[in-house]
Design a protein around this motif. Structure first.
Motif, PDB file in Angstrom:
ATOM      1  N   ALA A   1      -2.858 -10.231  -5.572  1.00 52.54           N
ATOM      2  CA  ALA A   1      -2.253 -10.074  -6.851  1.00 52.54           C
ATOM      3  C   ALA A   1      -1.458  -8.669  -7.154  1.00 52.54           C
ATOM      4  N   VAL A   2      -2.013  -7.916  -6.576  1.00 48.79           N
ATOM      5  CA  VAL A   2      -1.160  -6.453  -6.692  1.00 48.79           C
ATOM      6  C   VAL A   2       0.190  -6.443  -6.100  1.00 48.79           C
ATOM      7  N   GLY A   3       0.135  -7.304  -4.768  1.00 53.20           N
ATOM      8  CA  GLY A   3       1.592  -7.666  -4.178  1.00 53.20           C
ATOM      9  C   GLY A   3       2.643  -8.335  -5.144  1.00 53.20           C
ATOM     10  N   ALA A   4       1.765  -9.381  -5.703  1.00 54.50           N
ATOM     11  CA  ALA A   4       2.731 -10.112  -6.542  1.00 54.50           C
ATOM     12  C   ALA A   4       3.468  -9.308  -7.800  1.00 54.50           C
TER      13      ALA A   4
ATOM     14  N   SER B   1       8.561  -2.517  -2.738  1.00 53.63           N
ATOM     15  CA  SER B   1       7.570  -3.305  -3.601  1.00 53.63           C
ATOM     16  C   SER B   1       6.373  -3.248  -2.205  1.00 53.63           C
ATOM     17  N   MET B   2       6.699  -3.394  -1.181  1.00 55.14           N
ATOM     18  CA  MET B   2       5.635  -3.242  -0.066  1.00 55.14           C
ATOM     19  C   MET B   2       4.977  -1.993  -0.176  1.00 55.14           C
TER      20      MET B   2
ATOM     21  N   GLY C   1       1.356  -0.833  -0.909  1.00 49.60           N
ATOM     22  CA  GLY C   1       0.153  -0.223  -0.171  1.00 49.60           C
ATOM     23  C   GLY C   1      -0.444   1.144  -0.919  1.00 49.60           C
ATOM     24  N   LEU C   2       0.485   1.554  -1.580  1.00 46.43           N
ATOM     25  CA  LEU C   2       0.110   2.881  -2.299  1.00 46.43           C
ATOM     26  C   LEU C   2      -0.865   2.603  -3.434  1.00 46.43           C
ATOM     27  N   VAL C   3      -1.112   1.479  -4.100  1.00 44.48           N
ATOM     28  CA  VAL C   3      -1.768   0.946  -4.998  1.00 44.48           C
ATOM     29  C   VAL C   3      -3.103   0.693  -4.543  1.00 44.48           C
ATOM     30  N   LEU C   4      -2.998  -0.139  -3.351  1.00 45.63           N
ATOM     31  CA  LEU C   4      -4.350  -0.540  -2.867  1.00 45.63           C
ATOM     32  C   LEU C   4      -5.038   0.730  -2.126  1.00 45.63           C
ATOM     33  N   GLY C   5      -4.148   1.689  -1.524  1.00 42.66           N
ATOM     34  CA  GLY C   5      -5.119   2.631  -0.789  1.00 42.66           C
ATOM     35  C   GLY C   5      -5.485   3.501  -1.798  1.00 42.66           C
ATOM     36  N   VAL C   6      -5.174   3.685  -3.086  1.00 43.28           N
ATOM     37  CA  VAL C   6      -5.774   4.405  -4.139  1.00 43.28           C
ATOM     38  C   VAL C   6      -7.021   3.656  -4.696  1.00 43.28           C
ATOM     39  N   VAL C   7      -6.881   2.485  -4.557  1.00 42.54           N
ATOM     40  CA  VAL C   7      -8.255   1.581  -4.944  1.00 42.54           C
ATOM     41  C   VAL C   7      -9.271   1.816  -4.110  1.00 42.54           C
TER      42      VAL C   7
END
Length: 335
Positions: free
Chosen positions: A196-199, A211-212, A216-222
């Protein structure tokens, strides 16, 4: 007018088979990536199976994995078992990284690259609405990734099961950051969030590399945020005792210290000066502050599933919000 505005065509109505047809096209176009993902799945399974076979073939004199004479005063585990503990001790982190790679792939090659190059126009001109176009690029990787991750979770748990019951084990406990994420449904929630975050990042940025990186940054923070605050997802058990509180082997102690008669909690920071001076007795500090008992806040092993399910719920809620935002943004930008 935006260069990504959907081209006007005489036929824009979607057919029932649109999503299915889009899925087949995606599988054909990205078959190399699909084969690579299948290869990673096989490699992951093979590593765990190889470690189990290595452990089974190791020369051990005792049933508990001791290579010294049974009943001897020295305990020495086999090299195969200690190596397996080291490899599997970070398996949950590896699975999180694989889930993150799925999100990065969705953000870049699957969506943003088409938006950046303009190839999306071909699909939108052939009776495929923008919503169906995006839905296919969410559904296909989500379904494949969930199936693959489910297999890896089962294999990983099977590998960890072989290490249970050994004394003096160096394997991290169930709550360790390198183990917990890869043993339950929370990993599936993180996988769906990654898609979902990738989209969302792809629709928002419309540049593959950027975008990539953002995904990666958002998922790492989560992932880091949940790892740091996971102990707060479920109420802890409060234990107190006149002496040190006894903990079982599967207990996760998240806080400990002393209690006063009024119930005020004292921690080592309250006696920092005493603790830093080897000539001072920290117990004297406790007494001066009125400590009468010890306390510990614990997550016992029985809290594994509540923590897993709460974390899964949080991840699924974030994934739903990201999907909703992606479709709203696509509709606002491209009609």
């Amino acid at each position: 007018m935006s260069t990504l505005t959907r081209p006007e065509t005489d036929t824009v109505a979607t057919t029932p088979g649109t999503l299915r047809g889009s899925a087949r096209v995606l599988l054909r176009v990205h078959r190399k990536a699909l084969r690579a993902a299948g290869g990673l799945l096989v490699i992951g399974i093979g590593i765990v199976v190889a470690l189990r076979i290595w452990m089974a073939s190791a020369k051990e004199l005792c049933a508990d994995g001791d290579i010294t004479p049974c009943g001897g005063p020295v305990y020495q585990p086999s090299y195969a078992r200690t190596s397996t503990e080291v490899f599997l001790g970070d398996g949950g982190t590896v699975l999180l990284l694989l889930a993150g790679l799925v999100g990065v792939f969705v953000a870049g090659p699957l969506i943003a690259r088409e938006l950046e190059s303009g190839t999306f126009r071909l699909a939108w001109a052939q009776s495929v609405s923008p919503a169906h176009w995006l839905a296919a690029r969410l559904a296909v990787p989500a379904a494949l990734a969930v199936v693959g991750m489910t297999v890896l979770i089962a294999v990983y748990r099977w590998g960890l099961w072989a290490l249970r019951g050994y004394p003096y084990s160096s394997l991290d406990h169930w709550y360790a950051s390198g183990v917990f994420p890869g043993t339950g449904p929370a990993l599936l929630g993180f996988t769906l969030l990654a898609v979902a975050v990738g989209a969302l990042c792809a629709v928002l940025v419309r540049r593959a590399l950027l975008s990539m990186s953002l995904t990666g940054l958002v998922l790492g923070v989560v992932a880091l945020g949940l790892g740091k605050r996971r102990y707060e997802l479920w109420p802890t058990d409060f234990r107190q005792s006149p002496g040190p509180v006894w903990l079982d082997s599967g207990d996760w102690a998240v806080d400990m210290g002393r209690l006063t008669e009024s119930g005020r909690k004292l921690r080592w920071e309250d006696c920092h000066d005493y603790a830093a001076d080897p000539l001072q007795d920290i117990d004297t500090c406790w007494r001066e502050l009125g400590a009468v008992a010890h306390f510990t806040e614990v997550h016992p092993a029985s809290h594994y599933w509540p923590l897993q399910l709460v974390e899964t719920g949080i991840l699924l809620a974030l994934a739903a919000l990201a999907v909703f935002a992606a479709f709203r943004l696509l509709r606002r930008l491209h009609g």
